[in-house]
Design an enzyme around this catalytic site. Structure first.
Site, PDB file in Angstrom:
ATOM      1  N   HIS A 426       0.814  -1.213   0.000  1.00  0.00           N
ATOM      2  CA  HIS A 426       0.000   0.000   0.000  1.00  0.00           C
ATOM      3  C   HIS A 426       0.848   1.264   0.000  1.00  0.00           C
ATOM      4  O   HIS A 426       0.317   2.364  -0.162  1.00  0.00           O
ATOM      5  CB  HIS A 426      -0.911   0.017   1.236  1.00  0.00           C
ATOM      6  CG  HIS A 426      -0.181   0.369   2.494  1.00  0.00           C
ATOM      7  ND1 HIS A 426       0.759  -0.454   3.067  1.00  0.00           N
ATOM      8  CD2 HIS A 426      -0.230   1.478   3.275  1.00  0.00           C
ATOM      9  CE1 HIS A 426       1.262   0.119   4.146  1.00  0.00           C
ATOM     10  NE2 HIS A 426       0.678   1.284   4.300  1.00  0.00           N
ATOM     11  N   HIS A 441       1.596   6.848  -0.605  1.00  0.00           N
ATOM     12  CA  HIS A 441       0.783   6.040   0.329  1.00  0.00           C
ATOM     13  C   HIS A 441      -0.619   5.889  -0.251  1.00  0.00           C
ATOM     14  O   HIS A 441      -1.428   6.821  -0.215  1.00  0.00           O
ATOM     15  CB  HIS A 441       0.724   6.721   1.700  1.00  0.00           C
ATOM     16  CG  HIS A 441       0.198   5.848   2.799  1.00  0.00           C
ATOM     17  ND1 HIS A 441      -1.127   5.506   2.904  1.00  0.00           N
ATOM     18  CD2 HIS A 441       0.820   5.232   3.837  1.00  0.00           C
ATOM     19  CE1 HIS A 441      -1.298   4.732   3.961  1.00  0.00           C
ATOM     20  NE2 HIS A 441      -0.132   4.555   4.545  1.00  0.00           N
TER      21      HIS A 441
END
Length: 521
Positions: A426, A441
């Protein structure tokens, strides 16, 4: 804590059980746990990749008051009469007997139901056209899963609890010390799965008929073992979030409410939970050795000691032994956890750049230069200060910008090196050839997905050029799982530069200019 204080007020005689104050505080303290299936329905479906609100709806059906009230009337017939599975039948579904049980505060039924529902949802989404998927998918899930839960999942998990309770009574007759260790060791595990409700009715029956119960009394030290482990975590951890979680969990555990300690700290850390179980078993053995019994089912935690007061014999050895056993459980919980230790979670607030490359930035700093960073995604540009995550919005990790993606692709915004691909895929750390360190992110709290819906096309140390595919992610699945997909792009070594400027465009495509990094004069 609210439940603990309420029992304290009763003990001091400040309020009575019939007062409105007591009833309102009781509702405040019990509401979360009474309706636990609803909250678990949300989190379980989120965990299994299904639609959280469908999970909530299934959980709500389990505590639907009208169905609960039906069990008070005259039964149609009885199933499994004369066994521990004896069940009066009050209603049928398409001619199939429905075994009505109390599912308030239960755990296993809704988790199993959510698991089945999430798998069924994936099947339905493949076969139902998108144009009618919004209402037909939840329609079929509720129509199938709720009856299956009442007919199969709920009764089986509840009977599992009853079997545990009956087995505990049989074992106690053979060896109170062994039973004490088993009950003390397993109690927190039973609480997690809601199976302790199979023991509580036996305790109530024993107190009503015999005037005392030896089974529930053996579980008393488990909560003290739990807070001993929590205290060790608070002292030993360097993670600020764990310390913040630990203090209120420790306080509520003193009053016998250990769910915050279990779900928030010891169970996620694994070893502290195991050590607390061992310490609880030791305390339970001491209670079994003393022949301790509950004469009432009163308060929890520190307010549970009066449960050991024999109204006929008064204060006796078993009462004093309750203090010794809980003290020993607390000490062992603390010592074992502190000595064995745990994997301290790393706070996701540090730069993803490793120490071995910390000098790379300095080698590439050039005065009076502007470094351009391309967009790694296609989507809507959002100011960093407008996103919900305070760590990013407060620029604690550096300046940058956020993008609300419209496609599930992340490409390299620079020519450089992939410093790190988090194992959950992620988040990506990059360093450009000019020494600019970046963190991409994807979404908010998406680390909880543990890599589900993400696919990485590079690995740590790979060289990339602007536009090279780094990660693909299922945008729709992440959104349906209840996660925000706004993606911050952060310059993590911001302090090395004079300023960071973002694009003035509201919409940006992959590889288009996104940020300008101004070197120090």
């Amino acid at each position: 804590m609210i439940k603990g204080f309420n029992e304290l007020f009763i003990s001091f005689g400040w309020i009575t059980e019939s007062s409105g104050t007591y009833q309102l505080l009781k509702a405040t303290g019990d509401c979360l746990f009474y309706f636990f299936p609803i909250f678990l329905g949300y989190t379980a479906m989120k965990k299994f990749g299904g639609s959280p609100f469908i999970g909530m709806a299934i959980g709500a059906s389990l505590v639907y008051p009208t169905l609960s009230g039906l069990s008070n009337g005259e039964s149609l017939f009885v199933l499994y009469g004369g066994t521990i599975f004896e069940s009066p039948i009050h209603i049928t579904f398409l001619g199939i007997p429905v075994i009505l049980m109390s599912y308030s505060s239960s755990v296993i039924p809704i988790i199993l139901a959510s698991f089945c529902a999430s798998r069924f949802e994936k099947v339905l989404k493949r076969i139902i056209p998108r144009v009618v998927r919004t209402f037909l998918v939840p329609f079929f899930i509720m129509l199938i899963i709720v009856p299956v839960t009442f007919l199969i999942i709920g009764p089986i998990s509840t009977w599992a609890g009853n079997l545990i309770g009956s087995g505990a009574t049989e074992i106690y007759g053979l060896s109170p010390i062994l039973t004490g260790f088993i009950i003390g060791f397993m109690w927190q595990v039973l609480v997690i799965f809601g199976l302790h409700w199979g023991i509580i009715p036996i305790a109530l029956l024993n107190i009503g008929i015999l005037g005392s119960d030896p089974i529930m009394a053996l579980s008393f030290a488990a909560s003290f073992a739990q807070i001993g482990a929590v205290l060790a975590v608070i002292i030993k951890t360097k993670n600020k979030k764990m310390k913040v979680l630990g203090i209120p969990a420790f306080i509520s555990g003193i009053f016998g409410v250990t769910e915050p300690a279990i779900y928030g700290l010891t169970l996620p850390l694994k070893r502290p939970f195991i050590m607390s179980c061992i310490a609880g078993g030791i305390g339970g053995s001491l209670l079994g050795y003393a022949g301790s019994k509950f004469y009432i089912l009163g308060g929890l935690g520190v307010f549970g000691y009066p449960n050991y007061v024999n109204k006929i014999a008064g204060i006796d050895f078993t009462f004093y032994m309750s203090f010794i056993a809980t003290g020993v459980a607390f000490i062992f919980g603390f010592i074992l956890t502190y000595l064995v230790g745990f994997k301290d979670p790393v706070e996701e607030t540090s730069s993803p750049i490793t120490e071995e490359n910390e000098n790379l930035t300095e080698e590439h700093q050039f005065d009076d230069q502007v470094f351009e960073i391309a967009s790694p995604l296609t989507g809507t540009v959002i100011k960093l200060q407008e996103i919900k995550d305070e760590t990013f919005a407060g620029e604690h990790m550096g300046k940058g910008v956020a993008i609300r993606p419209t496609s599930g692709r992340v490409v390299s915004p620079v020519n450089g090196i992939v410093q790190i691909i988090y194992r959950t895929k992620h988040a990506i750390g990059l360093i450009s050839d000019d020494g600019v360190e970046l963190l991409i992110h994807i979404g908010q709290d998406t680390v909880q997905l543990k890599g589900q819906y993400f696919e990485a096309f590079v690995k740590d140390g790979d060289r990339v050029q602007v536009g090279d595919l780094i990660v693909e992610f299922d945008l729709q699945a992440i959104q349906e799982a209840g996660y925000e997909t706004v993606t911050p792009i952060i310059i993590t070594n911001t302090s090395n530069y004079q300023d960071i400027a973002q694009s003035t465009n509201d919409i940006v495509n992959e590889k288009e200019p996104l940020l300008k990094v101004f070197a120090q004069n």
